[in-house]
Write a protein that holds these residues in place. Sequence first.
Motif, PDB file in Angstrom:
ATOM      1  N   SER B 130      21.302 -35.635  62.655  1.00 56.19           N
ATOM      2  CA  SER B 130      22.031 -36.175  63.803  1.00 56.19           C
ATOM      3  C   SER B 130      23.538 -36.063  63.630  1.00 56.19           C
ATOM      4  N   PHE B 131      23.958 -35.638  62.448  1.00 58.64           N
ATOM      5  CA  PHE B 131      25.374 -35.328  62.246  1.00 58.64           C
ATOM      6  C   PHE B 131      25.542 -33.815  62.229  1.00 58.64           C
ATOM      7  N   SER B 132      26.660 -33.336  62.745  1.00 58.89           N
ATOM      8  CA  SER B 132      26.933 -31.914  62.627  1.00 58.89           C
ATOM      9  C   SER B 132      27.223 -31.595  61.164  1.00 58.89           C
ATOM     10  N   PRO B 133      26.555 -30.573  60.606  1.00 57.57           N
ATOM     11  CA  PRO B 133      26.741 -30.283  59.186  1.00 57.57           C
ATOM     12  C   PRO B 133      28.103 -29.678  58.850  1.00 57.57           C
ATOM     13  N   VAL B 134      28.832 -29.174  59.844  1.00 55.38           N
ATOM     14  CA  VAL B 134      30.089 -28.497  59.529  1.00 55.38           C
ATOM     15  C   VAL B 134      31.328 -29.301  59.914  1.00 55.38           C
ATOM     16  N   HIS B 135      31.130 -30.550  60.302  1.00 52.86           N
ATOM     17  CA  HIS B 135      32.279 -31.419  60.551  1.00 52.86           C
ATOM     18  C   HIS B 135      32.181 -32.599  59.597  1.00 52.86           C
ATOM     19  N   THR B 136      33.342 -33.083  59.152  1.00 54.55           N
ATOM     20  CA  THR B 136      33.303 -34.187  58.197  1.00 54.55           C
ATOM     21  C   THR B 136      32.803 -35.455  58.886  1.00 54.55           C
ATOM     22  N   VAL B 137      32.301 -36.364  58.055  1.00 57.57           N
ATOM     23  CA  VAL B 137      31.840 -37.651  58.569  1.00 57.57           C
ATOM     24  C   VAL B 137      32.977 -38.327  59.332  1.00 57.57           C
ATOM     25  N   GLY B 138      34.179 -38.278  58.736  1.00 59.37           N
ATOM     26  CA  GLY B 138      35.324 -38.935  59.360  1.00 59.37           C
ATOM     27  C   GLY B 138      35.650 -38.348  60.718  1.00 59.37           C
ATOM     28  N   ASN B 139      35.615 -37.029  60.790  1.00 60.68           N
ATOM     29  CA  ASN B 139      35.885 -36.353  62.058  1.00 60.68           C
ATOM     30  C   ASN B 139      34.951 -36.878  63.143  1.00 60.68           C
ATOM     31  N   GLN B 140      33.669 -36.983  62.812  1.00 59.48           N
ATOM     32  CA  GLN B 140      32.684 -37.381  63.820  1.00 59.48           C
ATOM     33  C   GLN B 140      32.796 -38.860  64.168  1.00 59.48           C
ATOM     34  N   LEU B 141      33.194 -39.661  63.184  1.00 60.03           N
ATOM     35  CA  LEU B 141      33.353 -41.097  63.440  1.00 60.03           C
ATOM     36  C   LEU B 141      34.589 -41.386  64.286  1.00 60.03           C
ATOM     37  N   THR B 142      35.699 -40.805  63.870  1.00 61.55           N
ATOM     38  CA  THR B 142      36.938 -41.100  64.604  1.00 61.55           C
ATOM     39  C   THR B 142      36.855 -40.551  66.023  1.00 61.55           C
ATOM     40  N   GLU B 143      36.117 -39.469  66.181  1.00 58.48           N
ATOM     41  CA  GLU B 143      35.955 -38.926  67.524  1.00 58.48           C
ATOM     42  C   GLU B 143      35.311 -39.964  68.438  1.00 58.48           C
ATOM     43  N   ALA B 144      34.226 -40.596  67.942  1.00 61.01           N
ATOM     44  CA  ALA B 144      33.550 -41.615  68.741  1.00 61.01           C
ATOM     45  C   ALA B 144      34.520 -42.746  69.079  1.00 61.01           C
ATOM     46  N   ILE B 145      35.299 -43.152  68.070  1.00 56.45           N
ATOM     47  CA  ILE B 145      36.232 -44.258  68.299  1.00 56.45           C
ATOM     48  C   ILE B 145      37.276 -43.870  69.336  1.00 56.45           C
ATOM     49  N   GLN B 146      37.828 -42.666  69.178  1.00 61.21           N
ATOM     50  CA  GLN B 146      38.926 -42.274  70.064  1.00 61.21           C
ATOM     51  C   GLN B 146      38.468 -41.949  71.481  1.00 61.21           C
ATOM     52  N   LEU B 147      37.181 -41.653  71.632  1.00 58.57           N
ATOM     53  CA  LEU B 147      36.679 -41.420  72.982  1.00 58.57           C
ATOM     54  C   LEU B 147      36.715 -42.702  73.816  1.00 58.57           C
ATOM     55  N   HIS B 148      36.628 -43.839  73.127  1.00 63.16           N
ATOM     56  CA  HIS B 148      36.500 -45.095  73.873  1.00 63.16           C
ATOM     57  C   HIS B 148      37.648 -46.070  73.661  1.00 63.16           C
ATOM     58  N   THR B 149      38.628 -45.676  72.868  1.00 66.15           N
ATOM     59  CA  THR B 149      39.796 -46.537  72.696  1.00 66.15           C
ATOM     60  C   THR B 149      41.046 -45.674  72.786  1.00 66.15           C
ATOM     61  N   GLU B 150      42.195 -46.329  72.737  1.00 68.25           N
ATOM     62  CA  GLU B 150      43.456 -45.596  72.790  1.00 68.25           C
ATOM     63  C   GLU B 150      44.035 -45.418  71.392  1.00 68.25           C
ATOM     64  N   MET B 151      43.192 -45.575  70.373  1.00 67.79           N
ATOM     65  CA  MET B 151      43.724 -45.582  69.008  1.00 67.79           C
ATOM     66  C   MET B 151      44.338 -44.246  68.607  1.00 67.79           C
ATOM     67  N   SER B 152      45.395 -44.341  67.791  1.00 70.64           N
ATOM     68  CA  SER B 152      45.986 -43.138  67.204  1.00 70.64           C
ATOM     69  C   SER B 152      45.053 -42.636  66.105  1.00 70.64           C
ATOM     70  N   ASP B 153      45.319 -41.434  65.615  1.00 68.36           N
ATOM     71  CA  ASP B 153      44.490 -40.882  64.543  1.00 68.36           C
ATOM     72  C   ASP B 153      44.425 -41.831  63.358  1.00 68.36           C
ATOM     73  N   LYS B 154      45.607 -42.395  63.028  1.00 66.88           N
ATOM     74  CA  LYS B 154      45.684 -43.230  61.838  1.00 66.88           C
ATOM     75  C   LYS B 154      44.854 -44.504  62.029  1.00 66.88           C
ATOM     76  N   GLU B 155      45.025 -45.121  63.191  1.00 61.84           N
ATOM     77  CA  GLU B 155      44.267 -46.349  63.461  1.00 61.84           C
ATOM     78  C   GLU B 155      42.763 -46.073  63.488  1.00 61.84           C
ATOM     79  N   ALA B 156      42.406 -44.954  64.112  1.00 60.10           N
ATOM     80  CA  ALA B 156      40.981 -44.610  64.201  1.00 60.10           C
ATOM     81  C   ALA B 156      40.412 -44.384  62.805  1.00 60.10           C
TER      82      ALA B 156
END
Lengths: 327, 352
Positions: B130-156
């Motif tokens: 269920s995770f993309s094997p070629v993207h880091t865990v962080g990339n996939q997590l912060t993406e979810a966060i940033q899709l639904h909040t206004e957080m900056s990269d650092k905050e996410a």
Amino acid sequence: MLGYLIRRITYGIVTIFAVSVLSFLIIQLPPGDYVTSYIAALEAQGDDVSAEEAETLRAYFGLGQPPYVQYGKWMYQIAQGNLGLSFQYRVPVTEVIGERMLLTIILALGSVVFVWITAIPIGIFSAVRQYSIQDYIATTLGFIGLAVPDFLLALVMMYLAWDWWGFSIGGLFSQEYAAAPWSLGRVVDLLQHMIIPIIVLGTAGTASLIRITRANLLDELRKPYVVTARAKGMTEWQLILKYPVRLALNPVISLTAYIFPFLVSGSIIVSVVLSLPTLGPVLLRSLLSQDMFLAGAIILLIGVMTVVGTLLSDILLGLVDPRVRLE
Amino acid sequence: MSQSTRSEAVASHKIDNGAPLLEVKNLHTHFFTGEGVVLAVDGANFEVHAGKTLGLVGESGCGKSVAAKSILQIVDKPGRVVDGEIIYSSQVSAGQEVRRDLLRLDAGGAEMRAIRGGEISMIFQEPMSSFSPVHTVGNQLTEAIQLHTEMSDKEANETAIQWLSHVGIPNPTQRLNEFPYRLSGGQCQRAMIAMALSTNPRILIADEPTTALDVTTQAQILNLLQRLQAETGMAMIFITHDLGVIAEVADEVAVMYLGRIVEKAPVKEIFRNPKHPYTKALLTSIPRIDAQPRERLPSIKGSIPHPQNRPSGCPFHPRCPAFIAGTCDVKEPQLAAVGENHQASCFLYPGC
Ligand SMILES: Nc1ncnc2c1ncn2[C@@H]1O[C@H](COP(=O)(O)OP(=O)(O)OP(=O)(O)O)[C@@H](O)[C@H]1O
Ligand code: SF4
Ligand SMILES: [Mg+2]
């Protein structure tokens, strides 16, 4: 990554060695030695060669020595940029193939770029809109592209270019630029002349790459990580381009290495038809006239280009797919 | 992680016991395949209350996943929701709720996407794939966060790290930059839960989240989900075919058979006083404590018919021990009250 890189480069070197041995065998293949064929060639053109000259030549080429010594000498010369003499043209091989080599590489790279920028978007679209009218059209055109022989396509395009735009597309340069030194005008002229050869050379590759991209992407679109991305709230195109397309393109990257030699060798007939000053026609002629140093050198160069191409695409693949680095 | 950072990451939802948070009414989701129409979900009714867990249980293929995906409008092609309502009550501001039919929203539109992953998150059976094997865990997590909040990269990034550590992943900062293949199945599922909860959803849909894991890890993940639910007050739809798990996590249970809910009741009632012959059969086939963890429920007499050739009358009739000839194979029973807070659809009970 470093270990992966070292492994890849080692394989590359081993392959180049094998290719060089093969090319050397080709040079050795005709009956007699090259001096015999050289002399025969010279005499056929009306030149007389004395026995003394023949001996000098034999000594120069190191004939009579064991094959591995000859191979070593050949390699040693090549390392110094000396590819030997062309019997037919009676000039050093490097002189015969210098600019042709460059043009061949430019043409092959141009074709690869053409194949990528047409096939990948069409393949993606076909997969995402599977069974749509557009998908069927792309599939049909793809099969036609695969089925039509290159030379036929070349002839048709030549005719059309002439008939519609009054544009003659023999060669890669207009007359005024053919022998001129490199300049901006010459580059522009080359680019104009490259359009049709690139389309002709790239069509079959484009057709098969569309199939490959489409099939890979259809596979990837069914994977659970796509559902995850969808459940996150991404837009459909956003997620398709970021996740499944990225994974579907990995095999496409490694395939490019295999397209490359095919473009060089496949260009022979097309180059003859379109009279392009590339390596293809020279290779053909050198094989017909047993101009063995020339043929050996071209085969060696194509081999090396292939290996380097493979190496580059392996490195690219290692960069984009962390799993590959593991092996 | 200290207590204070934890409360930053976890916003608590108000628990109230009034109208359901999510109400699925008469849902029909069909697959239009080349071989015919598959009635994967064919008139399902269930509801989810704030802060509570609905256990959705049934044999493989009965339409649990399709029903869950219908809620988010992410049913795979060639499937389509053809009828029904999914009434979700969104919180527009503190104390103010708006009830909307999610099926009326454009599936690809901004409103639906804001709910998907924002207000209603989902986790899946196969944590690894269920995770993309070629993207880091962080990339996939912060993406979810940033899709639904206004957080900056650092905050996410910081939020992602907090959540990873909150779900019990060691070295979260380092894990963030790693690819999913470096994580075990259990850790992947933890990361998946972190990703789903990082947007503070009001409902979590967990589609067999422990089926692919070993027993020890299963228990850990269930505990984790229960702990997080207690902290955040989110509601849960827990999908499983394992009644043992249902007994542990669910408040309410909906038993599904061939695309329909055949029985619905609070968890204790289901176990003590099952009404529908299918539920009774499921209960007698609960795997014993010493059985293999991933073993399927010992099957009930006969096999599940393919949803494409659904039996006439009561869908369970070819397998039912209490089958009433002339009734069960002719008429369709309706879901009706068979006790307090207890509904079933079976002709053995008056009113169905
Ligand atoms: N993409 C699809 N195309 C055609 N039919 C499908 C598709 N996805 C699901 N179905 C059908 O819908 C029915 C319900 O599937 P679903 O995945 O919801 O079952 P499930 O209850 O989640 O089972 P499991 O416990 O195995 O996950 C199945 O019978 C299946 O045949
Ligand atoms: S309606 Fe009839 S067949 Fe269906 S479950 Fe009840 S008794 Fe069995
Ligand atoms: Mg399922």
